[in-house]
Design an enzyme around this catalytic site. Structure first.
Site, mmCIF file in Angstrom:
data_model
loop_
_atom_site.group_PDB
_atom_site.id
_atom_site.type_symbol
_atom_site.label_atom_id
_atom_site.label_comp_id
_atom_site.label_asym_id
_atom_site.label_seq_id
_atom_site.Cartn_x
_atom_site.Cartn_y
_atom_site.Cartn_z
ATOM 1 N N GLU A 14 -7.169 11.055 11.566
ATOM 2 C CA GLU A 14 -6.593 11.052 12.705
ATOM 3 C C GLU A 14 -5.070 11.676 12.701
ATOM 4 O OE1 GLU A 14 -9.113 7.146 14.660
ATOM 5 O OE2 GLU A 14 -7.147 7.041 13.927
ATOM 6 N N ASN A 62 -3.867 5.942 18.132
ATOM 7 C CA ASN A 62 -4.414 4.594 17.651
ATOM 8 C C ASN A 62 -3.545 3.729 18.931
ATOM 9 O OD1 ASN A 62 -6.285 4.041 15.369
ATOM 10 N ND2 ASN A 62 -4.791 5.891 14.825
ATOM 11 N N THR A 111 -16.546 9.857 16.819
ATOM 12 C CA THR A 111 -15.850 9.048 17.675
ATOM 13 C C THR A 111 -14.573 9.590 17.936
ATOM 14 O OG1 THR A 111 -15.283 7.525 15.573
ATOM 15 C CG2 THR A 111 -16.700 6.847 17.289
ATOM 16 N N THR A 125 -14.446 4.372 11.248
ATOM 17 C CA THR A 125 -15.673 3.967 10.535
ATOM 18 C C THR A 125 -16.221 5.159 9.794
ATOM 19 O OG1 THR A 125 -16.291 2.325 12.395
ATOM 20 C CG2 THR A 125 -17.901 2.780 10.788
ATOM 21 N N THR A 158 -9.309 -1.036 23.756
ATOM 22 C CA THR A 158 -9.778 -2.239 23.142
ATOM 23 C C THR A 158 -10.619 -3.048 23.925
ATOM 24 O OG1 THR A 158 -7.927 -3.205 24.379
ATOM 25 C CG2 THR A 158 -7.497 -2.502 22.221
ATOM 26 N N LYS A 179 -19.601 11.152 9.458
ATOM 27 C CA LYS A 179 -18.515 10.815 10.421
ATOM 28 C C LYS A 179 -17.247 9.874 10.065
ATOM 29 C CE LYS A 179 -17.394 8.109 13.198
ATOM 30 N NZ LYS A 179 -16.369 6.948 13.327
#
Length: 397
Positions: free
Chosen positions: A270, A392, A147, A184, A397, A173
């Site tokens: 991230e 983020n 992702t 995740t 969303t 991942k």
């Protein structure tokens, strides 16, 4: 044990494929791993009280038979918090894979990662299955499960068991929402060893505790975290029994792969620019050492200090202090890299240029010695940068 080049299909009897189905605009987003024969399987799953539909289904399937012959994964949509429709969609995903492979539905594990709350688009799912092939591009599977990750995460090893060579491969991942207790975080491991599901589950449980459960990027635990291990016995080695010498060798293979994948996830956090490794030794119990290490590496203040290349040992000792375990605060040593900054809880003068060189590296090592016992533990994480907030804030969303 040998570290070798390969992919998730390197063990005997496995194949894999990855492709673009349409869950994402352009990137690969759909794939599967397939075993020629039903494999013994073990799994650990998220401790989040909100559990995604694919996890529920996969967990139930494993509990029914202890076998698995395929794992199918999509990225871009998590199929989490989607109610009864999400459960139906996960079941449909399992059924479509089983029909295409002509195997029992409960032999198919399903996993999803991506945006929470979006319903699975059936037209895209069916499009993906129409293009998947049994012996496809196994390297593309590692790409299809990503992702916000910046790169794939794969590790392959082999080991001699008597006259037989056992191969084990892992792929994972994870980049954000990483604070597993098994974002995740998904990890899939294939192996061609002959080992029972029960023995495999015990090995996985033990190794997860000191690897994936010891990484943290942002303190969030996903609704979709899953680690699955399939071992199909195609090597035809003598069955690996619990507590045997072969079992120890098998666990060392699993430990190497899962440590490598865990560190790769932490390194790819991230917006991260640095990997942080915290080692705590001299503890009375390993669990206490791991708890303190994870407390330090999970501290936002420690993370931002590392990003700013500031050797702020005060933040380190403070984070250790609020871990939910006891230690004598007056006996602690702290090293940043090779340089002592605190000895028996007293500050030590250090060369600023020397420590600045250490702080500017891409990997930062922090060691704490509690001087209370012989046990140790590790945890891994990353620094906290401006880019983490940006990534983020802009995530859909």
């Amino acid at each position: 044990m040998n570290i070798i080049k390969g992919n998730i299909a390197s063990p005997l009897g496995f194949s894999a494929d990855g492709l673009h189905a349409g869950f994402k605009k352009k990137k690969l987003d759909f794939g599967w791993i397939v075993s020629e024969v039903p494999a013994n399987v073990a799994g650990v799953f998220t401790t989040n009280k909100v559990i995604a539909a694919p996890l529920k289904l996969t967990k139930n399937s494993i509990e029914k038979s202890g076998k698995m012959q395929a794992i199918v994964v999509n990225s871009g949509i998590a199929n989490s918090c989607t109610g009864k429709q999400g459960e139906k969609d996960a079941f449909k995903m399992q059924q479509l894979a089983a029909n295409k492979l002509q195997i029992q539905p409960e032999y198919v594990g399903v996993a999803s990662t991506g945006v929470i709350g979006k319903v699975m688009p059936m037209s895209i799912l069916k499009n993906g299955f129409s293009k998947l092939v049994k012996n496809g591009n196994a390297d593309d599977f590692a790409k299809a499960i990503l992702t916000t990750d910046t790169h794939t995460k794969t590790c392959v090893v082999n080991e001699e068991f008597g006259s037989d060579t056992v191969t084990m491969a892992g792929v994972a991942k994870g980049s954000g929402m990483i604070h597993p207790n098994l974002a995740t975080m998904l990890a899939f491991i294939t192996c061609d060893a002959n080992i029972s599901s029960q023995t495999l589950q015990q090995a996985l449980k033990d190794v997860v505790e000191v690897t994936f459960n010891q990484i943290t990027v942002d303190g969030d635990t996903s609704t979709n975290d899953m680690v699955l291990v399939m071992s199909n016995g195609c090597t035809n080695n003598n069955e690996i029994k619990k507590d045997s010498e072969d079992y120890y060798k098998f666990k060392q293979m699993l430990l190497y792969i899962m440590t490598d994948l865990a560190k790769s996830i932490a390194r790819d956090g991230e917006g991260a620019s640095k990997l942080i490794e915290v080692t705590v030794k001299g503890a009375k119990e390993s669990s206490a050492a791991r708890m303190i290490a994870k407390s330090v590496v999970g501290s936002s203040l420690v993370k931002t200090a590392i990003f700013g290349e500031d050797p702020n040992w005060g933040r380190i000792i403070a984070a250790a202090g609020y871990a939910k375990t006891y230690f004598d605060i007056n006996q602690v040593d702290i090293f940043i890299g090779r340089i002592p900054v605190l000895i028996r809880s007293s500050p030590v003068k250090y060369d600023k240029e020397e420590i600045q060189e250490i702080m500017s590296a891409e990997e930062i090592s922090i060691q704490l010695d509690l001087h209370q016992g012989n046990c140790e533990g590790q945890a891994w994480g990353c620094d906290l940068s401006y880019d983490y907030v940006k990534i983020n804030a802009l995530y859909t969303t």
